[in-house]
Every structure is written in C-alpha cells, then in structure tokens.
Write an enzyme that holds these catalytic residues in place. Structure first.
Site, PDB file in Angstrom:
ATOM      1  N   SER A 667       0.838  -1.200   0.000  1.00 15.93           N
ATOM      2  CA  SER A 667       0.000   0.000   0.000  1.00 15.93           C
ATOM      3  C   SER A 667       0.876   1.255   0.000  1.00 15.93           C
ATOM      4  CB  SER A 667      -0.963  -0.038   1.190  1.00 15.93           C
ATOM      5  OG  SER A 667      -1.960   0.940   1.078  1.00 15.93           O
ATOM      6  N   ASP A 740      -8.975  -4.584  -6.032  1.00 23.75           N
ATOM      7  CA  ASP A 740      -8.572  -3.686  -4.937  1.00 23.75           C
ATOM      8  C   ASP A 740      -9.715  -2.718  -4.619  1.00 23.75           C
ATOM      9  OD1 ASP A 740      -7.343  -1.763  -3.259  1.00 23.75           O
ATOM     10  OD2 ASP A 740      -5.405  -2.153  -4.185  1.00 23.75           O
ATOM     11  N   HIS A 774      -7.586  -5.267  -1.554  1.00 20.88           N
ATOM     12  CA  HIS A 774      -6.366  -4.556  -1.150  1.00 20.88           C
ATOM     13  C   HIS A 774      -5.461  -5.450  -0.303  1.00 20.88           C
ATOM     14  CE1 HIS A 774      -3.913  -1.033  -0.690  1.00 20.88           C
ATOM     15  NE2 HIS A 774      -3.963  -1.098   0.619  1.00 20.88           N
TER      16      HIS A 774
END
Length: 810
Positions: A667, A740, A774
């Site tokens: 991330s 995601d 994610h």
C-alpha cells in the site's frame, strides 16, 4: 553458471508466458499452512470463554462467487451478505480457569459463521450461518454448550449489523429479506436507455477517490433492492413478528432500558461520488410496539463538505444512546459550520435529548477540538474526548453531566502520536443496563496503558481520582523477557484484570492477573506455538540515528542457524511503511518490543529467515514536518535518509552484504518502495504490493496529505514515482489485487506504472492477482505471491552478480 541458477532463470523466463498458481519453498509453505489459533471471546465476569476457529485463508473458489460492488459495499447477491465476510467454522466453550474445552453441539454442517453478538445477560450468543441459499440466524447457549437454528435463509446482512438483542434477552431484532424485492438487473446484459449524466452546480465537492461507487441507474436499482429489508422481532423459539415495513435500514440500536428502538435508514437521492454512508438518511425512534415516537435526525446527501480532514457536516451527528441513563440520546453539532479553516474557540457542542425526543437538546459541554466520544460514569462524572488531525492534538475532559454550568476540566492535552506520554485508556464495566460505563470506586477511575518509554515497554494500571486528579500507580509489568498486554478489568475492587502474555517463541495466551497479589496469575488459554521451526530465530530491536539526528529503530531477524561469531555477510530484505509526524519528539520514539511473538502472517517478510536472508522488519520511516512545514514537503529526502540509516546500522553490525539489500512494502509502503528505487541507489531490488504511483489520480488528497493537487502541484509531482519512471534503474516486482477496494489504490495505478517502466526499458514484473482486494485472502493467491517474491529475491538479490552477468554479457 550453476545449473540451479540456470534452471531458476529458465523458470522465470517461462513464467512470462503462461503460469498457474505456484507455491513457495517447503520451509515457507509449512509456515503458511500452520494451523491458526482460535479467536477468543471472554464474558464480562471473566468466567466463560468462547473459542472461534477458522481457516487462515479463503479459497480462490470462494472469492470467485458472484459479487456486486455498489455504493462502497461488496455484496454476494445470492446469499445477501458481504462477499468478503470472514467466516468461522467451529466454536468451542470453556470455563476460564478450567483447562479443557467443550465442543458445541448442534452446529450446522459446513459452518460459515459470522456476526457474533452476546445477549445482554451474556448467557447466549447469537450468530449467522451462511448457506448456499442465504443467511440463517442461530443461537448458542453457553451453559449447555449447544447451538440451534432459529430461522431459515431469511436474513439480509448486506448493510450494518443484522442482529440486535432485546434488552430482556427474549429475542432479537433482525433485518430480513423483503417479500416484494424485485429481481436484480443483469448490468452486463442490460441495454442502456440513455447516457449517464453527472452535474456540477458550482459547489466544491472535493472527495477522495472512493472505490465501488454507483455509476449508472442500473446500479442504483440494484443497490436499492439489495439494501431493502423488513425489520422483524425474532423470539428464541424462532417465531417472527413484523416490527417495521420495508426500508433501507443501516443501523438499529435499543435504548439502555429497552423501551425504545433507534433506527437509521438510507434514502434517495443516491450519489455517484460518495459511498452509501454519505447518502441521505433519516433516524427515527420507535417504541416497542413499532410506533413512531419522533424523528431525531434527517441528514441530506453529503457530496459537498468543506476542505480538510476535520471537515464535518452541519446539524446533528454522532447520535447515540447515553449509556448511564434509561433513554437519553446525545449528539454533537459543529460550531464552526463544519469548516476546519474557520477560527473558533470551540469546534463542537454536545447535547442530550430525553424521551420523547422532541425539540432541541439540552446543551452539555463544548470541545476545543473535534468531538470524538464520551465515557459515562456516575450522575456527576463523565469523561469526553476530542482530537484535531492538523496538530495531532487530543484532549480529554472530566465534566459534570448533571450541571452544565460547571466548566469541563481538561485532564489530558497531548499529541496522540506521543506514545511516551500516553496516559492509557479508562477501564470500563457493564452497568445494570448492560451498557459500557467507567469503573469508578470511591471517586477513583482506572487507566490501563501500553507503557512505552525510552527504557522499553512496561504496561501499567493507574488509579485516577476524577475530582482532585491525583494519580497513583497500582501495577506495572516488570517483564524483561516477555510482553504483557493489559486487556480489560474484570473486577477492579478485587484487582482482577485480563492480560495476554507472549514472548518471541511463546504463543500469546490469556491470563487473569490479580494486581493486588504479587505473582497471582491464572491461566485462561494454553495455545501452542504453531511456528516451531522459527522458535530459535534471533530477533532484536536495533536503534540508530538518521542523518539529522532523529532516532530510528527496526526489528532485526537473523537467518535460521546464523553464526553470530563468524558473521557471514548475508542478503537482506527491509520492509517498512512511512508515517507522517508533526514533531520530531514523537517521530523518534521506539514502540517496538523484542519480546513480541514472531508471527509470520501472509504479508510478512519474516519467512525469508528460512532462506538465508537477514530481515529488517518495521523499519522506522517517519516523515516529519514541524510548524508550518508539512511532512510531505521533504518526503523524498526523508525517505532516502531513513533507508540509508537503516542499511548503515545493520551493515555496521557486520551481518549483511550491502550490495544485496531489497526493500518491500504494501500500500503506502509500495509507494515508498517505488520512490526509493527511483531516487536512490541503495537497493538491489524492490517489491511493491497494492500501491498507488501517480498522485494526480488522487487529486483531492491522499494518505495524510490534505492539500489538493491545485494547492500544491509540485508536491503531487515530486512524490509520484510515475512522474520519475525514467529514473528507475533497479528491478521492481509489482503485485496488485485485481479487485482492490482501497481508496486511491486502483489496479490501474500498477498497470499504468508498469507500462511506463516497460516503455522506458526498466526491469519490472507485474503480477495481478485475480479476485483479490487490497489485502489478499485466497490461499492460492498468497502462496503464489510468496513464490513471486522468493523468485525475485533469489534472482535479483541473492544471486545478483550471476544475474547481472547473464543479462549484461561482455
């Protein structure tokens, strides 16, 4: 060239053509497949323990079930529950101080259990079970350790908590599928009857780049059908009784005395710019017969808010039941029109509203920062908390809820990033309404803190008199070879608290400690270490300084069987995540603990100690901006300074070949990796998972940056690895979930960045994981991700010289 390396290179070359899911080396695979210890639920008296078991991972088949992404939700339209729900597959019960567990009788076949909810008397737990057809309601009787089904597949669990107990323990409020739900539109086959039009009427609507938004009238229709429920009363005998007719119910809560029910429902118009929780809504209070008492909140569509992280809407917000009164609502209202740019002495005012909840509320107190929450105590003692992101300030106030003429007294005023000054959190209990309130004995409250300090971590219990504010330390953990986390108070008069104790190779287990009796510790759970192959791994916290003198730290692991005497230089992988601070004092604090259990979860780099790598995990990467300077004004320089300081520190210990160092992150950590590889020559390779690389695609702020692109275009340009793809000279592995759902990290970010790198001749590999969000959850995806990372590290780090010679022959 060694035959093994030739085979490795050949495998990697072939992988570019067609590749099925792969598995990492055996040593890593065994760690990934280790059984997961159960989650633990303990009742308020510390007597009964519920153990919830689940598989560590989903399967790719589960992730491939039908999914609709609407209004910020991800829904399985066949089963009517969140498509990414984590399910448990077994339950056991035990008495806290007895060693044996009891199997729960009567559980369904192939359990997929979720939405666990204690009854007010804590004698039962309601939960849902998801079948191929939908969601059922079940209940567990703690005393008999038996479960029974209350309903068939009638539950709508698409939005909010579908189960809410009645206060008399006789049954539950349940959101059920409406009888008149219409068939969903197949958006892939539907023929459009017109264009999609959005309108701007001149108002600023500076929203972040949300995922899974509604995008057309068909989405609107499907969202509405999936959100609609009937609210019913369900008895413990399985009988259903209508309570409220069909609507888009998003929240249901019962008053402490059980006489009233507050219900929030979503309304139209919907939006294509914001998620469902910013759609219009209406909150009403009903009596137990379902008769409307009063409408207490009517919220319009929230597409337009003032700029800034601390912006809020005007009108009533944060409405909740006051936990120490039978039926009183509290709520906040902004005194700055919700605009953080306006200078005002107080940001929010808090009101209370008694039954029958008509008219304006009675003012209680005002907060200097943005209101957060209240912890209720007695008739004349309560504690309120606020915060302000821009300064990282938080304040706590003690006030008299029965007399608003008494000015609240500030008892805490600190940076919430300053861990060394953290006074801890107030210990709570349950009152006669089974609501959470402060524990207060003879005017004394209690605080439990993590106990971070320059000398290490020593969790504590303090006694605080909320009248004279005198504080007394009752207990401080003295472990130097273990970590003791303090969880909750069981009986503060007796001194009984729930703690969890662990060490590097001792799996975390729960105990009841009596802080009034020295060495009085009673074991509640006895989970074994499932990662025994790593129990002799060397782990330590290293501290070092950045070029500007800022103190940093990281958790260092040495390879399995490493000889510290001979100090053979090994390759290293460093894993990190940047964090923004507004002062150097907080940024330089050490909150790592060497005694924390070594837990190799799926995203961890620790697996590679089994493959001959040194690992520096959680390397501190503070980005500091003091005063008028924002942290991101010098983001790139601080990143490189952090990285160089970390490598220098481990190199000085003699453990690594600094020409063979990799950096990885997930991330915002992936964003960090791409920047480091573009703007330094410190690394042999990088691994970036689920990142964002072009900040102009998130123009209204990202992470902790609240300035827009148009406020500071140079910041967005300088921080975007995409803008500097031509500087990339280091091999970079990009991994991203195709589905995601995180704000800003669209899969497009990795795809476009990879295309730029490929077009400019950089060495890069893009791996898109089907169905993954994610964070990754399918076992097939995780094993393949670990294989990809391993192959990349072996090729470009451990065997760097051989690979360089092969790719650049003389």
């Amino acid at each position: 060239m060694p035959i093994l390396l030739l085979l490795l290179l050949a495998t990697f070359a072939k992988a570019q053509e067609s590749l099925k899911y792969q598995k990492p080396p055996t040593e890593i695979l065994e760690l990934v497949e280790a059984p997961l210890a159960p989650s633990v639920l303990i009742d308020k008296k510390g007597e009964n323990v519920i153990l919830l078991f689940r598989d560590p991972y989903k399967s790719i088949a589960e992730l491939s079930e039908q999914e609709l992404r609407l209004g910020g939700l991800r829904i399985n339209p066949k089963t009517n529950i969140g498509s990414r729900t984590t399910y448990y597959n077994n339950i056991k019960t035990k008495k806290a101080l007895k060693p044996s567990n009891t199997e729960v009788k009567g559980l369904p076949e192939n359990p997929r259990l979720a939405n666990f909810n204690w009854s007010p008397d804590q004698q039962k737990i309601a939960f849902t079970h998801t079948t191929d057809k939908g969601v059922q309601v079940w209940v567990l009787d703690i005393k008999t350790s038996s479960a029974k089904k209350l309903t068939d597949e009638i539950v709508n669990a698409n939005m909010g908590n579908p189960l809410e107990w009645q206060k008399d323990n006789s049954g539950l409020f349940v959101t059920t599928l409406p009888a008149d739900r219409k068939e969903l539109i197949n958006t892939e086959e539907a023929i459009p009857d017109g264009p999609i039009i959005s309108v701007s009427k001149g108002e600023k609507a500076q929203n972040r780049t949300y995922q899974d938004l509604l995008s057309n009238p068909n989405d609107e229709f499907n969202f509405q059908q999936l959100a609609l429920s009937e609210l019913k009363l369900l008895s413990l005998e399985g009988n259903l009784k209508p309570f409220l007719p069909t609507a888009m119910y998003s929240d249901v809560s019962v008053s402490p005395d059980g006489k009233y029910v507050m219900v929030e429902k979503i309304k139209k118009p919907f939006s294509y710019l914001v998620p469902y929780y910013r759609f219009p809504s209406e909150t009403n209070v009903y009596d137990q017969s379902g008769k409307l008492v009063n409408k207490v909140m009517d919220v319009p569509l929230q597409e337009v808010l003032p700029q800034g992280f601390m912006a809020v809407r005007t009108g009533r917000r944060s409405m909740n039941w006051r936990s120490d009164k039978p039926a009183t609502l509290i709520y906040a209202e902004a005194l700055d029109e919700g605009d953080p740019e306006k200078e005002v002495p107080y940001r929010d005012e808090i009101f209370e509203l008694d039954a029958p909840f008509k008219g304006e509320g009675q003012p209680m107190f005002k907060t200097i920062n943005r209101f957060s929450y209240v912890q209720w105590g007695t008739e004349d003692i309560a504690v309120a908390h606020d915060y302000w992101w821009n300064t990282r300030n938080t304040k706590s106030y003690v006030f008299n809820p029965s007399d608003n003429s008494q000015k609240p007294k500030v008892i805490v005023d600190r940076s919430y990033q300053d861990n060394y000054s953290d006074p801890g959190y107030f210990v709570t209990t349950k009152n006669e309404f089974n609501e959470t309130i402060l524990v207060i004995n003879n005017g004394n409250s209690y605080l439990m803190g993590d106990g971070y300090s320059e000398k290490g971590q020593f969790p504590f219990v303090d006694e605080l008199n909320l009248k004279n504010l005198k504080k007394k330390r009752l207990y401080q953990s003295s472990y130097t070879d273990k970590l003791e986390n303090l969880y909750s108070g069981i009986d503060m008069k007796k001194g009984e608290i729930l703690v969890r104790i662990e060490s590097q190779n001792e799996y975390p287990n729960y105990y009841i400690r009596n802080i009034n009796k020295k060495e009085d510790l009673k074991q509640v759970t006895a989970f074994d270490n499932p990662f025994k192959s790593m129990q002799d791994v060397h782990k330590e916290i290293i501290t070092y300084k950045r070029e500007d003198g800022l103190s940093l730290d990281g958790t260092l692991y040495l390879p399995v069987g490493y000889d510290k005497q001979n100090k053979e230089k090994k390759p290293m992988i460093m894993w990190a995540y940047p964090r923004e601070y507004k002062d150097k004092n907080s940024a330089g604090q050490n909150t790592s603990n060497p005694n924390k259990f070594i837990y190799p979860y799926y995203g961890s780099p620790v697996y590679w100690v089994t493959q001959g790598y040194v690992v520096l995990d959680n390397a501190a990467f503070p980005i500091v901006g003091e005063g008028e300077e924002e942290p991101n004004d010098s983001f790139r320089k601080q990143l490189v300074d952090n990285a160089k300081a970390a490598i220098d520190a481990v190199d000085a210990l003699g453990y690594i070949d600094r020409e063979k160092v990799a950096v990885g992150g997930h991330s915002y950590g992936a964003f960090m990796v791409a920047n480091l590889l573009s703007h330094s020559d410190l690394f042999a390779a990088g691994i970036a998972r689920s990142g964002a690389y072009n900040r102009t695609l998130t123009p209204f702020g990202f992470q902790s940056e609240e300035r827009t692109y148009w406020d500071s275009p140079e910041t967005y340009y300088n921080m975007s690895p995409f803008m500097h793809a031509d500087k990339m000279k280091t091999p970079l592995l990009l991994i991203h979930g195709v589905a995601d759902n995180n704000s800003g990290t669209y899969p497009l970010q990795s795809e476009r960045y990879f295309n730029a790198l490929k077009g400019l001749g950089a060495t890069a590999r893009l791996v898109m994981l089907p169905k993954e969000s994610h964070g990754y959850s399918a076992k097939e995806s995780i094993l393949h991700m670990l294989w990809e990372q391993h192959e990349w590290l072996e090729k470009y780090v451990k065997n760097k010289e051989a690979n360089t010679a092969n790719e650049n022959p003389k």
